[in-house]
Design a protein around this motif. Structure first.
Motif, PDB file in Angstrom:
ATOM      1  N   SER A   1     -15.618  -0.762 -73.519  1.00  0.00           N
ATOM      2  CA  SER A   1     -14.699  -0.259 -73.495  1.00  0.00           C
ATOM      3  C   SER A   1     -13.744  -0.982 -73.061  1.00  0.00           C
ATOM      4  O   SER A   1     -14.410  -2.415 -72.200  1.00  0.00           O
ATOM      5  CB  SER A   1     -15.079   1.057 -73.043  1.00  0.00           C
ATOM      6  N   THR A   2     -12.709  -0.568 -73.043  1.00  0.00           N
ATOM      7  CA  THR A   2     -12.022  -1.046 -71.458  1.00  0.00           C
ATOM      8  C   THR A   2     -11.255  -0.335 -70.627  1.00  0.00           C
ATOM      9  O   THR A   2     -10.885   1.009 -71.205  1.00  0.00           O
ATOM     10  CB  THR A   2     -10.714  -1.552 -72.609  1.00  0.00           C
ATOM     11  N   HIS A   3     -10.767  -0.479 -69.616  1.00  0.00           N
ATOM     12  CA  HIS A   3     -10.569  -0.111 -68.310  1.00  0.00           C
ATOM     13  C   HIS A   3      -9.726   0.375 -68.293  1.00  0.00           C
ATOM     14  O   HIS A   3      -8.612  -0.047 -69.126  1.00  0.00           O
ATOM     15  CB  HIS A   3      -9.888  -1.455 -66.978  1.00  0.00           C
ATOM     16  N   GLY A   4      -9.553   1.882 -68.115  1.00  0.00           N
ATOM     17  CA  GLY A   4      -7.952   2.088 -68.541  1.00  0.00           C
ATOM     18  C   GLY A   4      -7.260   2.617 -69.672  1.00  0.00           C
ATOM     19  O   GLY A   4      -6.724   3.818 -70.202  1.00  0.00           O
ATOM     20  N   ASP A   5      -8.207   2.409 -70.415  1.00  0.00           N
ATOM     21  CA  ASP A   5      -7.821   2.662 -72.202  1.00  0.00           C
ATOM     22  C   ASP A   5      -8.750   3.902 -72.727  1.00  0.00           C
ATOM     23  O   ASP A   5      -9.850   3.590 -72.995  1.00  0.00           O
ATOM     24  CB  ASP A   5      -7.996   1.593 -72.897  1.00  0.00           C
ATOM     25  N   ILE A   6      -8.496   4.900 -72.968  1.00  0.00           N
ATOM     26  CA  ILE A   6      -8.616   6.144 -73.744  1.00  0.00           C
ATOM     27  C   ILE A   6      -9.031   5.970 -74.765  1.00  0.00           C
ATOM     28  O   ILE A   6     -10.138   6.559 -75.771  1.00  0.00           O
ATOM     29  CB  ILE A   6      -8.396   7.067 -72.958  1.00  0.00           C
ATOM     30  N   ASN A   7      -8.880   5.182 -75.410  1.00  0.00           N
ATOM     31  CA  ASN A   7      -8.221   4.988 -76.895  1.00  0.00           C
ATOM     32  C   ASN A   7     -10.214   3.938 -77.312  1.00  0.00           C
ATOM     33  O   ASN A   7     -10.451   4.085 -78.658  1.00  0.00           O
ATOM     34  CB  ASN A   7      -8.034   4.330 -77.769  1.00  0.00           C
TER      35      ASN A   7
END
Length: 564
Positions: free
Chosen positions: A252-258
């Motif tokens: 996942s990517t920090h801060g990216d809710i997608n």
């Protein structure tokens, strides 16, 4: 209407002449320790990454020197099994061709080397080839090393399932001759596009692809965290077929809710003879349906969430010609390694050794590399790398047990008491070599575990195993989002804290603290451990307790629950 612009890697793959690029020219250029930017992506398909020592990056910049580039190479070892002769060859390579003089067992049942100078990469790959091993497709946008439960306590079933994992790995390999030409000096073959990559095509997959084979009741390989999973269904010790799961992934990517981690869904049951057709159909569907515009959304998990599970299942059935039958009941009751001696079939024995973070190097008080070399010199069975970065000295005859044990004790590999929690836990490499790391992981795990163990001791739950994992970033190489307690690096000395995964890897965790220090993490765990000690049900795991008690909300559907 103009077509969407594809991700940069898509053009690199298309123009690479089936993964050749300008790698040979870059290899010959000894003015720099690096490869050209585009080739840095292509070499991943050949099994290695370009890195540099971040501990001294600033110092070298001040001296107007390029970063101290080196390479990490990962091998392809289906199911994690190698012979003692192969181990000795691997050890020779570590000693002679790497600056760290170490072997690191990975979280996917293989090994990797760190600190390889560019001038040594070709010699190293040729050394692997002489030992009957390779690194092709160990990284890159292809199917990677196929995992398989080592299962020393279910040896007869493992003997049926392991050959399937090897066949699956071979069947899903890229067919390009680029690896043989560049590294093994094979003559270039004249081929056409239709024959070079019949399954992958010239653009390969949109993103990496991971496959695992599990043998219940042990979920040692974290099967549901993989893009594709085969869960063995047996009657007694006789393999009947597999439940097939799709759509798992940790990154996942920090801060990216997608973006979010996801556990796989089960499509249904198939018989063993249909498994390869189904695997190829899953891969080609992802090849054609996957997102080639946004690499952050390019894994199979997003394809399934975007297209729908039933549509994906129907397409796999159409391409394979196989209709899934209803999934068979499956019960997982454990995850992780069982240390010490265990008896298998045919009166053979298996010794599982604890190797923190899988890092095999000679230390002054624990010469592990030398010890394993000494064992390899007398061992007549095989070595099995586990998905928790430990090593099984497998298939030891009764008359050879004492010799193996004496060597293991002499070199500090056996006899050390490891807590229930420490034996279940792991970390990614992170600093100083991983370019994506935001915080320490491997170098920090031992110290953090000591503090967790102290808290467990204080609250009289030291005998309760808790799966703890640390990663330096949210890419999830040590599968942190499937851990009961996970620290995911946010910046130097600061982490996001996740709690609530099931102990056996069938539910994800959820963030409870963001960008916090060790002191804040321990202060949060302290009262939870006290409550757990006083209020847990009989045999209830920590992950299940924090969900049941309301300390963290459960994650049932990642797209909606993980960031909620």
């Amino acid at each position: 209407m103009s077509k969407q612009k594809l991700a940069v890697n898509e053009y690199l793959k298309t123009d690479s002449d089936y993964l050749r690029g300008s790698i040979e020219q870059g290899l010959a250029d000894q003015v720099t320790g690096a490869f050209a930017e585009g080739d840095q992506q292509l070499i991943k398909f050949h099994g290695f990454y370009q890195q540099d020592n971040r501990d001294i990056r600033q110092e070298r910049a001040e001296q107007k020197l390029e970063p101290l580039h080196s390479f990490m190479l990962r091998a392809r070892v289906p199911g994690g099994i190698c012979t003692p002769e192969q181990w000795l060859a691997l050890d020779d390579i570590a000693a002679n061709l790497t600056s760290y003089h170490s072997i690191r067992l990975t979280t996917r049942q293989t090994f990797q080397y760190h600190g390889i100078a560019k001038r040594n990469v070709k010699a190293l790959i040729q050394g692997l080839d002489k030992a009957g091993l390779d690194s092709i497709a160990a990284c890159g946008d292809v199917n990677r090393n196929v995992m398989c439960n080592p299962n020393p306590v279910q040896s007869s079933l493992h003997q049926q399932v392991y050959p399937f994992a090897v066949k699956l790995s071979e069947d899903l390999l890229p067919k390009t001759q680029a690896y043989a030409e560049i590294w093994l000096d094979k003559e270039k073959l004249l081929t056409t596009e239709t024959t070079v990559e019949p399954m992958y095509g010239n653009t390969y997959l949109p993103r990496k692809f991971k496959t695992a084979v599990a043998i219940p009741p042990h979920n040692d390989v974290d099967v549901y965290t993989n893009d594709l999973g085969f869960i063995a269904i047996a009657t007694g010790d006789e393999l009947q077929g597999f439940n097939v799961s799709v759509g798992g992934g940790m990154g996942s990517t920090h801060g990216d809710i997608n973006t979010y981690p996801r556990l796989a869904d089960v499509l249904g049951f198939i018989e063993p003879q249909h498994s390869l057709k189904v695997a190829e159909a899953v891969i080609t569907t992802q090849r054609d349906w996957g997102n080639r515009v946004d690499r952050k959304r390019a894994r199979l998990k997003y394809t399934i969430d975007d297209r729908g599970l039933e549509a994906f299942k129907a397409e796999v059935e159409k391409r394979s010609g196989i209709q899934f039958k209803p999934a068979r009941p499956v019960q997982f009751d454990s995850r992780g390694d069982r240390f010490g001696w265990h008896k298998g079939v045919d009166d053979s024995w298996h010794l599982t050794l604890y190797l923190e973070n899988g890092r095999i190097v000679d230390k002054e008080n624990r010469p592990m590399r030398s010890g394993l070399r000494a064992i390899a010199n007398v061992h007549k069975g095989d070595f099995r790398m586990t998905a928790t970065q430990n090593l099984i000295v497998a298939n030891v005859a009764q008359e050879d047990k004492q010799v193996i044990e004496d060597i293991a004790r002499q070199y500090g590999l056996y006899g050390e008491l490891v807590s229930a929690t420490r034996g279940q836990s792991m970390a990614c490499v992170a600093l100083p070599t991983c370019p994506l790391a935001m915080a320490e992981a491997e170098r920090y795990l031992g110290d953090f575990l000591s503090k967790v163990e102290a808290l467990q001791q204080q609250h009289r739950i030291a005998d309760v195993p808790i799966v703890v994992r640390i990663t330096g970033c949210p890419n999830g190489c040590a599968r942190p989002f499937a851990a009961e307690i996970a620290l995911v690096g946010k910046s130097t000395g600061r982490y996001n804290l996740y709690l609530g995964a099931s102990h056996v890897g069938t539910r994800l965790n959820k963030m409870v603290l963001e960008n916090v220090t060790e002191a804040q993490i321990l202060a949060h765990l302290d009262p939870l451990f006290a409550k757990f000690a006083n209020e847990r049900d009989e045999n209830e795991s920590f992950g299940d307790f924090v969900v049941r008690s309301g300390a963290v909300a459960p994650v049932y559907h990642s797209a909606t629950d993980f960031h909620a």
